[in-house]
Design an enzyme around this catalytic site. Sequence first.
Site, PDB file in Angstrom:
ATOM      1  CG  HIS A   1     -11.692  -1.679   8.597  1.00  0.00           C
ATOM      2  ND1 HIS A   1     -11.163  -2.410   9.630  1.00  0.00           N
ATOM      3  CD2 HIS A   1     -10.890  -1.931   7.523  1.00  0.00           C
ATOM      4  CE1 HIS A   1     -10.102  -3.077   9.206  1.00  0.00           C
ATOM      5  NE2 HIS A   1      -9.909  -2.800   7.924  1.00  0.00           N
TER       6      HIS A   1
ATOM      7  CD  GLU B   1     -12.167  -1.852  12.794  1.00  0.00           C
ATOM      8  OE1 GLU B   1     -12.599  -2.695  11.975  1.00  0.00           O
ATOM      9  OE2 GLU B   1     -11.151  -1.163  12.578  1.00  0.00           O
TER      10      GLU B   1
ATOM     11  CB  ILE C   1      -0.963   0.005   1.214  1.00  0.00           C
ATOM     12  CG1 ILE C   1      -1.914  -1.184   1.124  1.00  0.00           C
ATOM     13  CG2 ILE C   1      -1.734   1.318   1.280  1.00  0.00           C
ATOM     14  CD1 ILE C   1      -2.774  -1.402   2.359  1.00  0.00           C
TER      15      ILE C   1
HETATM   16  N1  LIG Z   1      -8.082  -0.066   6.002  1.00  0.00           N
HETATM   17  C1  LIG Z   1      -8.184  -1.144   5.262  1.00  0.00           C
HETATM   18  O1  LIG Z   1      -9.265  -1.479   4.784  1.00  0.00           O
HETATM   19  C2  LIG Z   1      -6.990  -1.966   5.003  1.00  0.00           C
HETATM   20  C3  LIG Z   1      -5.964  -2.029   5.907  1.00  0.00           C
HETATM   21  N2  LIG Z   1      -4.857  -2.776   5.646  1.00  0.00           N
HETATM   22  C4  LIG Z   1      -3.770  -2.780   6.641  1.00  0.00           C
HETATM   23  O2  LIG Z   1      -2.620  -2.212   6.029  1.00  0.00           O
HETATM   24  C5  LIG Z   1      -1.492  -2.943   6.447  1.00  0.00           C
HETATM   25  C6  LIG Z   1      -0.378  -2.771   5.440  1.00  0.00           C
HETATM   26  O3  LIG Z   1      -0.739  -3.405   4.235  1.00  0.00           O
HETATM   27  P1  LIG Z   1       0.334  -3.717   3.091  1.00  0.00           P
HETATM   28  O4  LIG Z   1       0.972  -2.486   2.611  1.00  0.00           O
HETATM   29  O5  LIG Z   1      -0.345  -4.565   2.118  1.00  0.00           O
HETATM   30  O6  LIG Z   1       1.386  -4.592   3.920  1.00  0.00           O
HETATM   31  P2  LIG Z   1       2.840  -4.972   3.496  1.00  0.00           P
HETATM   32  O7  LIG Z   1       3.212  -6.139   4.301  1.00  0.00           O
HETATM   33  O8  LIG Z   1       2.978  -5.017   2.017  1.00  0.00           O
HETATM   34  O9  LIG Z   1       3.707  -3.711   4.010  1.00  0.00           O
HETATM   35  C7  LIG Z   1       3.893  -3.408   5.351  1.00  0.00           C
HETATM   36  C8  LIG Z   1       5.216  -2.694   5.492  1.00  0.00           C
HETATM   37  O10 LIG Z   1       5.354  -2.282   6.841  1.00  0.00           O
HETATM   38  C9  LIG Z   1       6.692  -2.504   7.228  1.00  0.00           C
HETATM   39  N3  LIG Z   1       6.768  -2.591   8.675  1.00  0.00           N
HETATM   40  C10 LIG Z   1       6.429  -3.632   9.475  1.00  0.00           C
HETATM   41  N4  LIG Z   1       6.633  -3.317  10.756  1.00  0.00           N
HETATM   42  C11 LIG Z   1       7.100  -2.057  10.763  1.00  0.00           C
HETATM   43  C12 LIG Z   1       7.499  -1.182  11.813  1.00  0.00           C
HETATM   44  N5  LIG Z   1       7.444  -1.558  13.095  1.00  0.00           N
HETATM   45  N6  LIG Z   1       7.956   0.035  11.465  1.00  0.00           N
HETATM   46  C13 LIG Z   1       8.029   0.407  10.154  1.00  0.00           C
HETATM   47  N7  LIG Z   1       7.672  -0.375   9.134  1.00  0.00           N
HETATM   48  C14 LIG Z   1       7.200  -1.592   9.446  1.00  0.00           C
HETATM   49  C15 LIG Z   1       7.089  -3.779   6.513  1.00  0.00           C
HETATM   50  O11 LIG Z   1       8.485  -3.905   6.410  1.00  0.00           O
HETATM   51  C16 LIG Z   1       6.410  -3.589   5.165  1.00  0.00           C
HETATM   52  O12 LIG Z   1       7.251  -2.977   4.228  1.00  0.00           O
HETATM   53  C17 LIG Z   1      -2.025  -4.379   6.571  1.00  0.00           C
HETATM   54  O13 LIG Z   1      -1.234  -5.140   7.446  1.00  0.00           O
HETATM   55  C18 LIG Z   1      -3.415  -4.183   7.085  1.00  0.00           C
HETATM   56  O14 LIG Z   1      -3.391  -4.233   8.489  1.00  0.00           O
HETATM   57  C19 LIG Z   1      -4.740  -3.478   4.490  1.00  0.00           C
HETATM   58  C20 LIG Z   1      -5.744  -3.463   3.563  1.00  0.00           C
HETATM   59  C21 LIG Z   1      -6.984  -2.737   3.768  1.00  0.00           C
HETATM   60  O1  LIG Z   2     -12.274  -5.164   3.908  1.00  0.00           O
HETATM   61  C1  LIG Z   2     -12.056  -5.720   4.982  1.00  0.00           C
HETATM   62  O2  LIG Z   2     -12.898  -6.309   5.610  1.00  0.00           O
HETATM   63  C2  LIG Z   2     -10.682  -5.691   5.609  1.00  0.00           C
HETATM   64  C3  LIG Z   2      -9.706  -4.844   4.896  1.00  0.00           C
HETATM   65  C4  LIG Z   2      -8.414  -4.936   5.623  1.00  0.00           C
HETATM   66  O3  LIG Z   2      -8.243  -4.335   6.643  1.00  0.00           O
HETATM   67  C5  LIG Z   2      -7.390  -5.837   5.122  1.00  0.00           C
HETATM   68  O4  LIG Z   2      -7.463  -6.244   3.957  1.00  0.00           O
HETATM   69  O5  LIG Z   2      -6.463  -6.133   5.893  1.00  0.00           O
END
Ligand SMILES: NC(=O)C1=CN([C@@H]2O[C@H](COP(=O)(O)OP(=O)(O)OC[C@H]3O[C@@H](n4cnc5c(N)ncnc54)[C@H](O)[C@@H]3O)[C@@H](O)[C@H]2O)C=CC1
Ligand SMILES: O=C(O)CCC(=O)C(=O)O
Length: 468
Positions: free
Chosen positions: A346, A316, A209
Amino acid sequence: MTNPKPISQPSLARPAVSTSLSVSPTATFHSPPASSSFMASLAQRAAAKQLKPFNTEDIKILLLENVNQTGRDILSGQGYQVEFHKASLPEDQLIEKIRDVHVIGIRSKTKLTAKVLQEAKNLLVIGCFCIGTNQVDLEYAAKQGIAVFNSPFANSRSVAELVIAEIIALARQLGDRSNELHRGTWNKVSAKCWEVRGKTLGIVGYGHIGSQLSVLADAMGMNVIYYDVVSLMAIGTARQVPTLEALLGEADFVTLHVPETPETKNMLGAKQFEQMKNGSYLINASRGTVVDIPALIKAMRAGKVAGAALDVYPNEPAGNGDYFTTDLNPWAEELRGLNNIILTPHIGGSTEEAQRAIGIEVADALVRYINQGVTLGSVNLPEINMRQLTLDEPNHARIIYIHRNVPGVLRRVNEILGDHNVDKQISDSKGDIAYLMADVSDVRPEDIKEIRDSLDGLSSRILTRVLY
Ligand SMILES: NC(=O)C1=CN([C@@H]2O[C@H](COP(=O)(O)OP(=O)(O)OC[C@H]3O[C@@H](n4cnc5c(N)ncnc54)[C@H](O)[C@@H]3O)[C@@H](O)[C@H]2O)C=CC1
Ligand SMILES: O=C(O)CCC(=O)C(=O)O
C-alpha cells in the site's frame, strides 16, 4: 437520532492568543488562505483574530499511522497537545485513546466505525491524511457533529507514477527477472515480453488518479480507454467506453481507480477475468475489496491473466513487519507463489512529496475547523466558509450550531440570536445534517454563556460551539 453529544465546555476566559501575532493599528481583514501551511501564511493572517474555543493547550490530538512531520509541526505550532504513533492501533486501544481526544488524524488503516466513534465523547474532527475515507463511518460521524477532512488529490500523481512503473515492469516481467538474479539465476528471455507503445490501457474510474494516469500513458504512446459511472471529458486521445465489459474486452492492461463502495466490491471477479483479453494484465492500487483475489489467482494460473500488480488488500496490517501471511489473508501464500505478480505494501501514495503535501493540507484544514469553524473541504458536513474575525472586532463571537435538518430550526435559532447584533450568518445542509455559523457582535462573556445554553436546549441540536 442519537442523543446530543456531550462535549467539554469551553472556559469563558479569554483564549490564549499566539504571542507571535502582531497587532497592527491599521489591521484589516484577510481571507483565509486556501491550502497553505500555517507557518507560511502566518504573516498574511497577522490581522486576523485567532478564534479559539479553548486554551490551545487543552486541544488533544491523536495522530496515528506515521502522519508526516509537516502536519505534526502545524498542529504542535498551534499549541495543541499532539500524541503521535507510527502505526495504527488495535480496536480496544483505539477506543481507549479516542475517548479523550478532540481530534484524530489517521491514514487508510484505522477503522473509525460507529462502534469506535460512539466512545469518542469529545471528538470534534477527524483528519484523514490520505484520499480514501472509506475507513470512516462518515454518516455516523456527521450525525454526531464530527467533521471529516481528507486530502483529495495530493497523492494522485504518486499513485499514477507507480502504476506507470508497474505497467512496464509487468510487460517486461521485471519482478521475476530481478528475483531470479537475486537468487543467482541468469535467465535472459524475450518471449512474452512486450513494449507498451501501441498497447491499450483500460482505466476503471477516471477521477483524479485515473485522469493523471491517462496523460502519462498517452505520452508513452499507449491507447487509453476508460470506464466510469459518470460521463467525463476525455483527456488527449483517451476514449470513454460505455461498460466495464467493453473495457475488459479491449484493454491489454486494466487498472482500477475506483473508491471502496458496495458497488465496487469484487468488481473484478471470475466473470470479469473471463471477459479480459487472453494474456492481459491487471493492476489494483485502489482498495483491496475491489478484486476477488482467489478468482485472480485462478485466472493467473490458467494464463488468462499474464501478470498483476497489487498495492492494496482486503486485510492490511496495522504497521510494518512480517505480517503478509495466511493469518492475515488466507490466500497470501498462493499469491506470493505466482509468477509475474508485483506485490507492494500500500505504497501508492507513499512519496516524500505526497506525504508532505498531505500533512500540510489536512493539518491546515483541522486548524481552520478547530479555530474558526470553517468546513471547506469537509467530506461529510456542508461546506461553510466565513471570513475571519479581525482584531478590530474584539467583542465578537462566532456561533456554530450543528443540527438535524428539520423544519423550524432557523426560526428558533434566530429567536435566540435575535437579541444580539448578528453581523453575518450562513447555513447549509447536507442530507439530514445542517451547519449554521453566525458572527455576533458586542457580546459579553455572560451573553456567550446564555446563547450557548439556549442553543444547547433546542431539540434539533447535535453540537454547539462558540468561538471568541
Ligand atoms: N494505493 C494508494 O496508496 C492509494 C489509493 N487510493 C484509492 O484510489 C481511489 C481513487 O482515487 P481518486 O482517483 O482520487 O478518486 P476520485 O474520486 O477522484 O475518482 C474515482 C472515480 O471512480 C468513479 N467511480 C466510482 N464508482 C465507480 C464504479 N462503480 N464504476 C466505475 N467508476 C466508478 C467515480 O465516478 C470517479 O470518477 C481512492 O478512493 C482510494 O481508495 C488513493 C490514493 C492512494
Ligand atoms: O498512504 C496511505 O496511508 C493511504 C493512501 C491511500 O490509500 C489513500 O490516500 O486513499
